[in-house]
Design an enzyme around this catalytic site. Sequence first.
Site, mmCIF file in Angstrom:
data_model
loop_
_atom_site.group_PDB
_atom_site.id
_atom_site.type_symbol
_atom_site.label_atom_id
_atom_site.label_comp_id
_atom_site.label_asym_id
_atom_site.label_seq_id
_atom_site.Cartn_x
_atom_site.Cartn_y
_atom_site.Cartn_z
ATOM 1 N N GLU A 182 -8.309 -28.060 1.388
ATOM 2 C CA GLU A 182 -7.116 -28.874 1.105
ATOM 3 C C GLU A 182 -7.248 -29.628 -0.225
ATOM 4 O OE1 GLU A 182 -5.375 -29.720 5.546
ATOM 5 O OE2 GLU A 182 -6.881 -31.120 4.793
ATOM 6 N N GLU A 262 -4.596 -24.003 9.860
ATOM 7 C CA GLU A 262 -4.744 -25.175 10.727
ATOM 8 C C GLU A 262 -3.420 -25.417 11.439
ATOM 9 O OE1 GLU A 262 -6.178 -28.746 8.948
ATOM 10 O OE2 GLU A 262 -8.028 -27.855 8.189
#
Length: 641
Positions: A182, A262
Site C-alpha cells: 500500500e 485485501e
Amino acid sequence: MALPALGLLLAAGLLHTQASPSARSFQLDYEHNCFLKDGAPFRYISGSIHYARVPRPAWRDRLLKMYMSGLSAVQVYVPWNYHETLPGVYDFTGNRDVEAFLDLTAELGLLVILRPGPYICAEWEMGGLPAWLLWKPDIILRTSNPAYLAAVDSWLHVLLPKIKPRLYHQGGNIISVQVENEYGSYYACDHGYLRHLLGSFRALLGSEVLLFTTDSTGAQELRCGTLQGLYATVDFGPGSNVTEAFGAQRRVEPRGPLVNSEYYTGWLDYWGEAHASTSAAWVARGLEDMLQLGASINMYMFHGGTNFAYWSGADYKGQYKPVTTSYDYDAPLSEAGDPTEKLFAIRTVISKFQPLPVGPMPPATPKYAYGWVGLRKYADLLDVLDVLCPSGPIQSQFPLTFEALKQVHGFVVYHTQLPWDVPDPATLGAPPHSICDRGYVMLQKEYQGTLEWDGQTTLHVTGRAGDSLDILMENMGRISFGANTSDFKGLLGNLSLNSRPLSNWLIYPLAIDTAVQQGWPHTALPKSSSGGRVGPAFYTGSFETPGIAWDTFVKFPGWSKVRHCMTGKVVRVDQDPAQSHLHHLPGTAVDKWLQPGPVLELSWAPADPVCAWLGAARWPPQQHHSAGARRGTSHASPALP
C-alpha cells in the site's frame, strides 16, 4: 519409409514436451484476463493468516480449517522486526520459524501469496519496520534514503534466499510475492524506492516469479503505489461497488486478472472502542459478486489471532489510536481459531464456484474454565528498579526518547525531584504530542494521574523541594499506517512545572522481560513495598491445570489497565474497560502461566477482591456449526467440564 517418419514424429513430440513448462509455472495471461497455473487458467480464493499472531502448536489447526473452508491459498506477511530484533541479530526459531510455517502450508495443499514487505502495515508494530531504524533520527523511512536502503538490502539478502526454493516454479507453493505494501498511501511517492526494491527482488528471486503491488482504489494511491514491472492489484471491503473498484484496477492494468488482495471480512479494534463487527451476510454477498466476475480474492483476515508481547501497532487518524491485544478482526476463524457463522457463510459461497474438500470441518478448540485466580501484590514498580534496570539509570539534563536509549519496547521510568516547594497546586505539563504514549505520574511514589498523547497533558501537584517525581512511560505500539511511521516513544519534550522546565533526570530503561526470564520474581516479597500504595505494581498468583494446559479466556474485572501477564516470555493482556469480551489465552500461554511470573497493573487494582477470571467461553459466546456440516445448525460453543 514408415519407420523414419514415425521416428520423426516421436522426436517432434519430445521436443515439444521439453519446450513447454515442466508443469510448474504461475504467470499472467493478459489475453484472457486471468492467471495461468501450469499453463491452465486459474483463479485463487485465499485468506490471510499471520504466523506471528498464532502460537506454533496451533498453526496446523488454523491452516487445516482454512483448507477445509475451500481456500486454495493463504496470504502471509513477514514482519521484518519480528526476525531482525536488533541490527544484524536474526531469529527464525520457534514461533518465528517462517520456513516451517511455509512448509506446513505446502504439506496441507495450500498455495501461498507472500508479502515480505519490507513494510507490511498489518496493524503490527511500526508496520513491520524495526524500531532500531529510528536510532538514526534523520533516517527517512520507505524512501530512497541511503541509510534506510542499506538496512533494507541487508534484510532482503537474509530473507529472500530462504524464500527462493519455495517459489512455485522452483517446486514450492509460493505463487506470487508482493513488493512493499500500500505504498500509494504513504506521503513520499518515491518511485525510485520502488524501482530499487523491484531490482532487489528480481536479483534475489529471479525473473520468473510473479511480483505485484496492492493499493486502495483511489487515483492518487494507484499513481504512487504502482510501477511498471509490478502487477497492480487493489483492496476494498464489503459494501464497495465491485464494478467501480475493479474499474480502478483496470485504469492501471487494462488487461490481466482482476484481483482484490485485501477483501475485508471485519476490522481491527482500537483501545477504548467497542469490538468491531461486520455482517456475515454482507461479507458473503460481496465475495459472491467478485467471484461471479472471475476475480481472484484474498480475504483479510481469515484468521486474525493475537498480538502477543509488544507487537500491536497503532493508527493515527486525527489522534493516536493504539490497537488492542486481540486481533480477532471479527474474522471467519475467531481469535481462538474457532469456526464462526461467517466462515460457513463464506464456505457456502465458495461451494457455488468450486468443489469443497471432502471431510468434516475441524471443531472448535477445547477450552477449560480454570475459575478465579487470586492475585496478591508482590511489589510496587518503583521499589524494584534495581531488578528491572540492573545497569542503573542514565543521567541526562533533559529527557531522552526510547530510541536514544536504544529501548525498543516496553517501559521507561523518568525520575527527577521537585526543585522548589509547591504549597499550592502547580501545573505539571508537557508540550503537545510529547507524551508518547502514556505516562503514569508518581510524586513521592504516590500515583497522581496519567498523561496521554492525545488526552490529558497536565496535572496539578503539590509538594516540597526534593520530593521525588517519577513518570513511568509506556510504549503502546508504534504507528503502522500512514505518513507518521517515524514514531518516536517516551518523553519527546521536557516536562515543566508552572511553565518552568524540569531538569536533572535519572532515566531507567526497564528490562522486565529479561528479569522474568532470569527467574524473577522470587518467592519472598520485597520488604520495601507498601501494601496500600496506589500506582504501578506487580501482582502474582497461581492456579492448577487438570493435567493438560487447555485454551481459556482471561479477564481482570474491576482492574484499570493490566498491560502484561508475564512469565517465561511476555503474554500481554491489554485489559480494555471499553470492551466487555474476554481475551483469548492459548494453551501454550496457559502452560507458561504455570511458571512464576508477575502481572503488571499500571494504575490501580480493585481493593476487594484482587483476582482474575480464567473462563472457558467469551461473552457473547462464539457461534459455530456442528462439525462436518455444510449447513449445520448453529449452537453456542460448549465449555468443557
